[in-house]
Design a protein around this motif. Structure first.
Motif, short mmCIF file in Angstrom:
data_model
loop_
_atom_site.label_atom_id
_atom_site.label_comp_id
_atom_site.label_asym_id
_atom_site.label_seq_id
_atom_site.Cartn_x
_atom_site.Cartn_y
_atom_site.Cartn_z
N SER B 40 80.59 54.43 -32.61
CA SER B 40 79.18 54.39 -32.22
C SER B 40 78.32 53.74 -33.29
N ILE B 41 78.64 54.04 -34.54
CA ILE B 41 77.84 53.48 -35.64
C ILE B 41 77.89 51.94 -35.59
N ALA B 42 79.10 51.41 -35.40
CA ALA B 42 79.21 49.94 -35.31
C ALA B 42 78.47 49.43 -34.08
N VAL B 43 78.57 50.17 -32.98
CA VAL B 43 77.96 49.71 -31.73
C VAL B 43 76.43 49.74 -31.83
N ILE B 44 75.88 50.70 -32.57
CA ILE B 44 74.42 50.71 -32.79
C ILE B 44 74.00 49.42 -33.50
N GLY B 45 74.83 48.97 -34.43
CA GLY B 45 74.56 47.69 -35.09
C GLY B 45 74.48 46.55 -34.07
N ILE B 46 75.40 46.58 -33.10
CA ILE B 46 75.39 45.55 -32.05
C ILE B 46 74.13 45.68 -31.20
N VAL B 47 73.70 46.92 -30.96
CA VAL B 47 72.47 47.12 -30.18
C VAL B 47 71.28 46.46 -30.89
N ILE B 48 71.21 46.63 -32.21
CA ILE B 48 70.11 46.02 -32.96
C ILE B 48 70.17 44.50 -32.85
N LEU B 49 71.36 43.96 -32.99
CA LEU B 49 71.50 42.50 -32.97
C LEU B 49 71.35 41.93 -31.55
N ALA B 50 72.10 42.51 -30.61
CA ALA B 50 72.14 41.94 -29.26
C ALA B 50 71.05 42.54 -28.36
N GLY B 51 70.89 43.86 -28.44
CA GLY B 51 69.96 44.53 -27.55
C GLY B 51 68.51 44.30 -27.96
N TYR B 52 68.22 44.43 -29.25
CA TYR B 52 66.85 44.20 -29.70
C TYR B 52 66.57 42.70 -29.78
N ALA B 53 67.38 42.01 -30.61
CA ALA B 53 67.04 40.63 -30.96
C ALA B 53 67.64 39.59 -30.01
N GLY B 54 68.57 40.02 -29.14
CA GLY B 54 69.13 39.09 -28.17
C GLY B 54 70.12 38.08 -28.74
N GLN B 55 70.71 38.40 -29.89
CA GLN B 55 71.68 37.49 -30.49
C GLN B 55 73.08 38.08 -30.37
N ILE B 56 74.06 37.23 -30.11
CA ILE B 56 75.42 37.72 -29.89
C ILE B 56 76.26 37.55 -31.14
N SER B 57 77.16 38.50 -31.36
CA SER B 57 78.18 38.31 -32.40
C SER B 57 79.53 38.75 -31.86
N ILE B 104 74.44 29.81 -39.19
CA ILE B 104 74.88 29.92 -37.78
C ILE B 104 73.86 30.55 -36.85
N LEU B 105 72.87 31.24 -37.39
CA LEU B 105 71.90 31.87 -36.48
C LEU B 105 70.95 30.86 -35.85
N ARG B 106 71.04 29.62 -36.33
CA ARG B 106 70.26 28.58 -35.67
C ARG B 106 70.87 28.24 -34.32
N LEU B 107 72.15 28.59 -34.16
CA LEU B 107 72.84 28.32 -32.90
C LEU B 107 72.42 29.36 -31.87
N LYS B 108 72.61 28.98 -30.60
CA LYS B 108 72.21 29.90 -29.53
C LYS B 108 73.38 30.17 -28.60
N GLY B 109 73.32 31.34 -27.96
CA GLY B 109 74.23 31.66 -26.87
C GLY B 109 75.69 31.50 -27.22
N TYR B 110 76.40 30.72 -26.41
CA TYR B 110 77.86 30.55 -26.58
C TYR B 110 78.20 30.06 -27.97
#
Lengths: 259, 318
Positions: B40-57, B104-110
């Motif tokens: 869950s701790i790792a997944v919360i990190g994904i929530v911040i990146l993908a869920g809040y900011a809309g960026q994928i990793s 790399i954060l200049r890149l978008k989406g895929y």
């Protein structure tokens, strides 16, 4: 010295001259309108002035300083804000949060304080919230504050965008078709709001298709056709300019031919 | 007094962590529970990146790998206490996130997905190939945190599973609190704004590049701490922790549970950690059923399990 000075601004897209050698200037509290047939390059011009597009040629001077090619967020810090023709609302956020975002430059601070919910972070957010609530009341959206923005009507979203842009306390405000899609009552409200903001000393650059509104509130009008400035002046002069009449009648004929 | 959304979420989480052990048939479930918390701790990190900011990793397991191997290597080579190794891992992850994220954060989406994927693979390959330091694909021992012994001297005798259930449970509550703080803060609002419309975010003065980088670094630290806790409780770690599958798992848990919500992400982590255990009765059909569950959730509950369920409950109330 003018507040905003546009000198020979131009841009090409794949060899097509979208905007070419457009110049004009505006001062504090002035309402200047950019008009022209569809595809004349009005929005492209807006995108260059607001830093969304990098101009291919020409200069942009804000308060006497060269700001050509500056990023939008840096232009925002220098007092330039805008709205969009095709709404750019944060759909998933509440109306209030949308408005608060306009206060970003005031409410931003240490990320660490934000992560730990320190008092400094709460104070910043609280001040922005109060400002946003006042602004929402001003544009008649106070009662919708807690709604998700995506649920609002088109006209309401237009006003929300204006509120968000006003939150920056801009010196120059670019409004891209603020009354498009609004009914007569809403148009009148927006009309009054624009005049009010200008009276406070904000220079307003307007793109608008509602000619009655343009003629009524503009001090100065710039006419574009095929990306070039074909006329400029006060409303009375411009409306009698043969080139302007030709440009408008010409497109009307073309539209009739299409239909 | 009416609780805010944040307070409600934290109370619910704390209550669940405290109460569920009463229903555990065996101490094995403490182990499953602590795995859920660490995931869950790792997944919360994904929530911040993908869920809040809309960026994928697709490479965040790389940071989990850094956190995990920091705990294995720093005590041996640098003489650091394992607790400080966790901090060191987080710092290294943050620095790596900064260095990698800037270009790399200049890149978008895929494109961003593929670039982060590359980073994750790189880390797992280094961990697998530098045998002399990392022990290679066979893995490496991780020293004991030593905290359980201290707790014992204070008169609380817990077995390893029980201790880690409590410890990672507390870490999860802390991690959830921080993420929920962020959501409603000026920074969180700016992150959600750039998710909604990058161009509008820029015109209100948001430095989009800087904010994306901040979200990337914060989420990397979450993944790193998750990896550290996993290594410390298993006392053994292999390069799989940084592997591609682990990265995909993190994103899947977040999306399945509801990528926009912290509680949803924990829910997703819980389901995907437990599901394989529940489905073992179906033997060879296990993976098939798991895939089917995921597909059905995505088709019928696109916002993720928890937000969809909550909306249905609220819908009935009205």
């Amino acid at each position: 010295m003018s507040l905003l000075e546009i000198k020979g601004l131009g841009i090409e897209f794949g060899g097509l001259r979208a905007v070419h050698d457009v110049s004009f200037a505006m001062n504090e509290g002035e309402i200047v309108s950019v008009i022209g047939p569809n595809g004349a390059g009005k929005t492209t011009l807006f995108n260059m002035i607001s830093g969304v597009y990098l101009p291919g040629s020409g200069k942009l001077m804000l308060e006497g300083k060269d700001v050509t090619g500056m990023e939008p967020h840096l232009l925002a810090r220098r007092g330039l804000s805008r709205t969009f023709q095709n709404l750019q609302i944060f759909q998933q956020m509440t109306v209030l949060d949308n408005a608060i975002t306009g206060y970003h430059l005031q409410e931003r601070g240490s990320v660490l304080a934000d992560l730990l919910n320190l008092p400094s972070s709460r104070h910043r957010a609280e001040a922005a919230r109060e400002g946003a609530q006042k602004l929402l009341a001003r544009v008649g959206l106070a009662r919708a504050a807690e709604q998700e923005a995506g649920n609002l009507s088109y006209g309401a979203l237009k006003r929300l965008e204006i509120a968000r842009a006003l939150a920056l306390s801009p010196r120059v405000l670019l409004l891209d078709e603020p009354a498009a899609g609004c009914n007569a009552v809403e148009t009148e409200e927006i009309d009054a709001l624009i005049a009010e903001v200008a009276a406070e000393g904000v220079a307003i650059l307007l793109v608008e298709h509602d000619m009655k509104m343009v003629m009524r509130i503009s001090k100065h009008i710039v006419v574009l056709d095929h990306g070039e400035k074909i006329a400029e002046g006060d409303p009375a002069t411009v409306s009698q300019n043969p080139a302007v009449i030709a440009a408008y009648l010409g497109t009307q004929e073309a539209e009739h031919a299409d239909s | 007094m009416k609780l805010s959304n944040k307070q409600t979420a934290l109370v619910v989480l704390a209550a669940l962590i405290a109460i569920t052990p009463l229903f555990f048939p065996s101490s094995y479930y403490f182990r499953v529970g602590s795995l859920i918390f660490v995931n869950s701790i790792a997944v919360i990190g994904i929530v911040i990146l993908a869920g809040y900011a809309g960026q994928i990793s697709l490479g965040h397991a790389g940071f989990a790998g850094i956190g995990a191997y920091a705990c294995a290597l720093a005590p041996v080579h640098l003489g650091l206490h394992p607790a400080f190794a966790v901090v060191l891992g987080a710092i290294i992850s943050a620095v790596m996130a900064y260095v990698v994220g800037r270009p790399i954060l200049r890149l978008k989406g895929y494109y961003l997905g593929v670039a982060t994927l590359g980073f994750g693979i790189l880390v797992s390959m280094v961990l697998a190939n530098e045998r002399e330091i990392t022990g290679g694909p066979d893995g490496i021992q991780v020293p004991d945190l030593g905290l359980r012994a201290i707790v014992k001297t204070m008169g609380l005798d817990l077995n390893n599973s029980e201790f880690w259930y409590i410890f990672s449970g507390l870490a999860l509550i802390l991690g959830a609190w921080v993420a929920l703080n962020l959501y409603d803060s000026p920074t969180g609002r700016a992150l959600r704004a750039l998710h909604g419309s990058e161009i509008a975010a820029r015109t209100v003065g948001i430095d989009v590049a800087r904010l994306k980088l901040q979200a990337f670094i914060i989420s990397a630290v979450y993944a790193s701490i998750s990896g550290s806790l996993l290594a410390l409780q298993n006392k053994f770690i292999t390069p799989d922790v940084a592997g591609f599958m682990h990265s995909i798992e993190m994103v899947t848990m977040a999306v399945l549970g509801g990528v926009g919500s912290v509680l949803g992400a924990i829910f997703g982590a819980a389901i995907l950690t437990m599901l394989p255990q529940l489905l073992t009765v179906f033997a060879e059909y296990e993976m098939l059923l798991m895939g089917l569950v995921m597909m059905l959730v995505m088709i019928f509950m696109r916002d993720g399990l928890l937000p969809s369920i909550l909306r249905r409950i609220r819908g009935k109330d009205e």
